[in-house]
Design an enzyme around this catalytic site. Structure first.
Site, short mmCIF file in Angstrom:
data_model
loop_
_atom_site.label_atom_id
_atom_site.label_comp_id
_atom_site.label_asym_id
_atom_site.label_seq_id
_atom_site.Cartn_x
_atom_site.Cartn_y
_atom_site.Cartn_z
N CYS A 152 13.56 5.67 15.63
CA CYS A 152 13.71 4.98 16.93
C CYS A 152 14.56 6.10 17.90
CB CYS A 152 14.60 3.51 16.83
SG CYS A 152 15.96 3.79 16.30
N LYS B 43 14.00 -10.99 7.49
CA LYS B 43 12.72 -10.93 7.32
C LYS B 43 12.50 -9.47 7.31
CE LYS B 43 9.10 -10.70 9.07
NZ LYS B 43 8.18 -9.68 8.73
N LEU C 153 5.01 -3.88 6.04
CA LEU C 153 4.71 -2.76 5.73
C LEU C 153 5.33 -2.26 4.63
CD1 LEU C 153 3.53 -1.24 9.33
CD2 LEU C 153 2.32 -2.33 7.50
N ILE D 111 0.96 -1.22 -0.05
CA ILE D 111 0.04 -0.07 -0.20
C ILE D 111 1.00 1.00 0.00
CG2 ILE D 111 -1.60 1.28 1.34
CD1 ILE D 111 -2.52 -1.45 2.34
N GLU E 174 17.72 -3.94 18.98
CA GLU E 174 17.58 -2.28 18.84
C GLU E 174 15.92 -1.95 18.96
OE1 GLU E 174 17.04 0.96 17.80
OE2 GLU E 174 18.21 0.84 16.11
N SER F 113 9.63 -2.78 17.56
CA SER F 113 9.12 -2.20 19.05
C SER F 113 9.66 -3.11 19.94
CB SER F 113 7.66 -2.30 18.77
OG SER F 113 7.34 -3.86 18.64
N THR F 114 9.78 -2.42 21.23
CA THR F 114 10.07 -3.15 22.38
C THR F 114 9.22 -4.45 22.74
OG1 THR F 114 10.86 -1.16 23.45
CG2 THR F 114 10.38 -2.62 25.18
N GLU G 163 6.58 6.06 23.26
CA GLU G 163 7.17 6.16 21.98
C GLU G 163 6.00 6.59 21.26
OE1 GLU G 163 8.88 3.09 19.87
OE2 GLU G 163 10.57 4.35 19.16
N ASP H 97 6.75 2.92 -1.25
CA ASP H 97 6.34 1.99 -0.21
C ASP H 97 6.11 2.21 1.20
OD1 ASP H 97 5.92 -0.88 0.42
OD2 ASP H 97 7.75 -1.13 0.49
#
Ligand SMILES: NC(=O)C1=CN([C@@H]2O[C@H](COP(=O)(O)OP(=O)(O)OC[C@H]3O[C@@H](n4cnc5c(N)ncnc54)[C@H](O)[C@@H]3O)[C@@H](O)[C@H]2O)C=CC1
Ligand code: BAL
Ligand code: NA
Length: 503
Positions: A294, A185, A189, A28, A260, A239-240, A393, A99
């Site tokens: 981040c 990987k 998105l 998308i 990270e 994400s954490t 965040e 993208d």
């Protein structure tokens, strides 16, 4: 020139391969909300094939083709990949832009960084040859010792969407330099440029299975990789919460991870600054990459004596940011990556309002853009440290502001977070900058700037921002296992036990 999304398959063992379950996911364009293509969706069955291929590539010809080949051999492939990406830079930048919504100029800059990162780690691959068998001095001269640095093995690399290709390369380049084989990987998105990297690997003749690229959903493709018994290490950026899941899965097999994760980084602005310069770095620190970094310095901590004037200027400059389709000339802020992120960010803004904060500017969709996941750059004031906007965040173009009176108070506010990724200090007093740099609980500190990032310098965080450092000279060590080899060199009997002949 219009550009279309190439139709690709998974990249396993040097070949395009249809996913076992034949599933695909839409691509998308966040600027238009239109579906502009699709990508293959891997599942556990494909992970199995990719891990097997990576293991074969690691051990083929007793490792001599890759893992134990000289670093110079691997560097040759890496430089060839860098050259191809440079050749296709403008196409790659456009693909990335449509993208993930990144302004085209930023995407082109990222492609330079991608090639630069491959070249940097190609140099380190060569340097590794010279570092093998480094002697260790021992306190007993009847022993000699040296160090071997060997590839850790098959590595799983799970990456996010904010710098889709660059974050992948921060892991792929050191992993290949070290002699590992890998399964990448990327985020569902924004995977398009990572699939084009596969095409580049084919073109340069990278040995089959050295790099496998599996696009797909986190739980379906990422999770089986993280928990796979034949994957020797996982490196993750995201994400954490997902990082914690990955660490839990890896812990079952005592598999090492580097993580990270997120951040809520501060930028401290003292009262001796050049206002315009400080305003611009404050904006770049939070609104660059559409606010999706981040390490974004998303908490402004400004000295109370300049706060009113500083905020006034900041709002004026911020209102002047060109928000448009990322392909449009001069765009400085595009849409956020997805509908999910768009909704999430608007909800954070509305919670801030309901908790009593003031929206100094922005806070909504720009009026001139009726479609696309656009959010105005937003500045939020009148906050307290228990509010969500101060603690969590956002990962969008949203800056929150607090004032301080003393240096100690500024440091206390800066460190008032579970995260510990970045931090910035702006002041003309360099001794003060030095003191604050030491006091900030973070892995990265910027002085009189925010966000510039070089692959020569180590990158990573403390606290809930994760652990381990990518990039820099030590970046290759994430993918190396250290072996000490100790040799007895004396001609004498060791002499600990009594010889039976003497009984
Ligand atoms: N530190 C960073 O650079 C990033 C932080 N984020 C944060 O994460 C939030 C959510 O964004 P998401 O795209 O959902 O991030 P995420 O952390 O869930 O996704 C990152 C990667 O992990 C994969 N993944 C997801 N679940 C997994 C699982 N159970 N096992 C293995 N892999 C898995 C995803 O497919 C993607 O490749 C953002 O709002 C932002 O706060 C997002 C992207 C980058
Ligand atoms: N330029 C920093 C990339 C990140 O968000 O991790
Ligand atoms: Na997309």
């Amino acid at each position: 020139m219009a550009i279309s999304i190439p139709c690709r398959q998974l990249f396993i063992d040097g070949e395009w391969r249809e996913p076992a379950l034949k599933k695909r996911l839409p691509v998308i364009n966040p600027a238009t909300e239109a579906t502009i293509g699709d990508i293959p969706a891997a599942t556990a069955e494909d992970v199995e094939l990719a891990v097997d291929a990576a293991r074969r590539a690691l051990t083929r010809n007793k490792g001599k083709d890759w893992a134990t080949a000289s670093g110079a051999v691997r560097a040759k492939y890496m430089r060839a990949i860098a050259a191809k990406i440079t050749e296709r830079k403008s196409e790659f930048a456009k693909l990335e832009s449509i993208d993930c919504g990144k302004p085209l100029e930023e995407a082109a800059w990222d492609m330079d960084d991608v090639s630069g990162c491959f070249e940097y780690f190609a140099d380190l691959a060569e340097a590794l040859d010279a570092k093998q068998k480094a002697p260790v001095s021992l306190p007993m001269d009847n022993f000699k010792c040296y160090i071997l640095k060997e590839p850790i093995g098959v590595v799983g690399l799970i990456t996010p969407w904010n710098y889709p290709l660059l974050m992948a390369i921060w892991k792929v380049a050191p992993a290949l330099a070290a002699g590992c084989t890998a399964i990448l990987k990327p985020s569902e998105l924004a995977s398009v440029t990572c699939l084009e990297l596969a095409e580049v690997c084919r073109e340069v003749g990278l040995p089959p299975g050295v790099l496998n690229i599996l696009t797909g959903l986190g739980p379906e493709a990422g999770a089986p990789l993280a928990s796979h018994p034949n994957v020797d290490k996982i490196a993750f950026t995201g994400s954490t919460i997902t990082g914690s899941k990955i660490m839990t899965a890896a812990a079952q097999m005592v598999k090492p991870v580097t993580l990270e994760l997120g951040g809520k980084s501060p930028i401290i602005v003292f009262d001796d600054v050049d206002l315009d310069k400080a305003v611009e770095w404050t904006m770049f620190g939070c609104f660059w990459t559409n606010g999706q970094i981040c390490s974004a310095t998303s908490r402004l901590i400004v000295h109370e004596s300049i706060a009113a004037e500083f905020l006034d200027k900041l709002v004026q400059w911020t209102k002047n940011i060109k928000i448009s389709d990322p392909l449009e000339e001069g765009c400085k802020l595009g849409p956020v990556v997805s509908e999910g992120q768009y909704e999430k960010i608007l909800k954070v803004i509305s919670t801030a309002k309901s908790e009593g904060a003031t929206i100094a500017c922005g806070g909504a969709r720009p009026e001139h853009l009726k479609k696309g996941f656009y959010i105005e750059p937003t500045i939020i004031t009148d906050i307290n440290t228990s509010m969500q906007i101060w603690r969590e965040e956002v990962f969008g173009p949203v800056l929150c502001v607090k004032t301080f009176a003393t240096e100690d108070e500024a440091i206390e506010l800066a460190n008032d977070t579970h995260y510990g990724l970045g931090g910035a200090v702006i002041s003309q007093d360099l001794e003060r900058c030095d003191r604050v740099s030491k006091a900030l609980q973070a892995g990265i500190v910027w002085i009189n700037c925010s966000q510039p990032c070089f692959c020569q310098a180590p990158w990573g965080g403390n606290k809930r921002s994760g652990f381990g450092r990518e990039l820099g000279e030590g970046g290759i060590d994430n993918y190396l296992s250290v072996k000490q080899v100790t040799q007895y060199v004396s001609n004498e009997q060791w002499g600990w036990y009594q010889s039976p002949s003497k009984l």
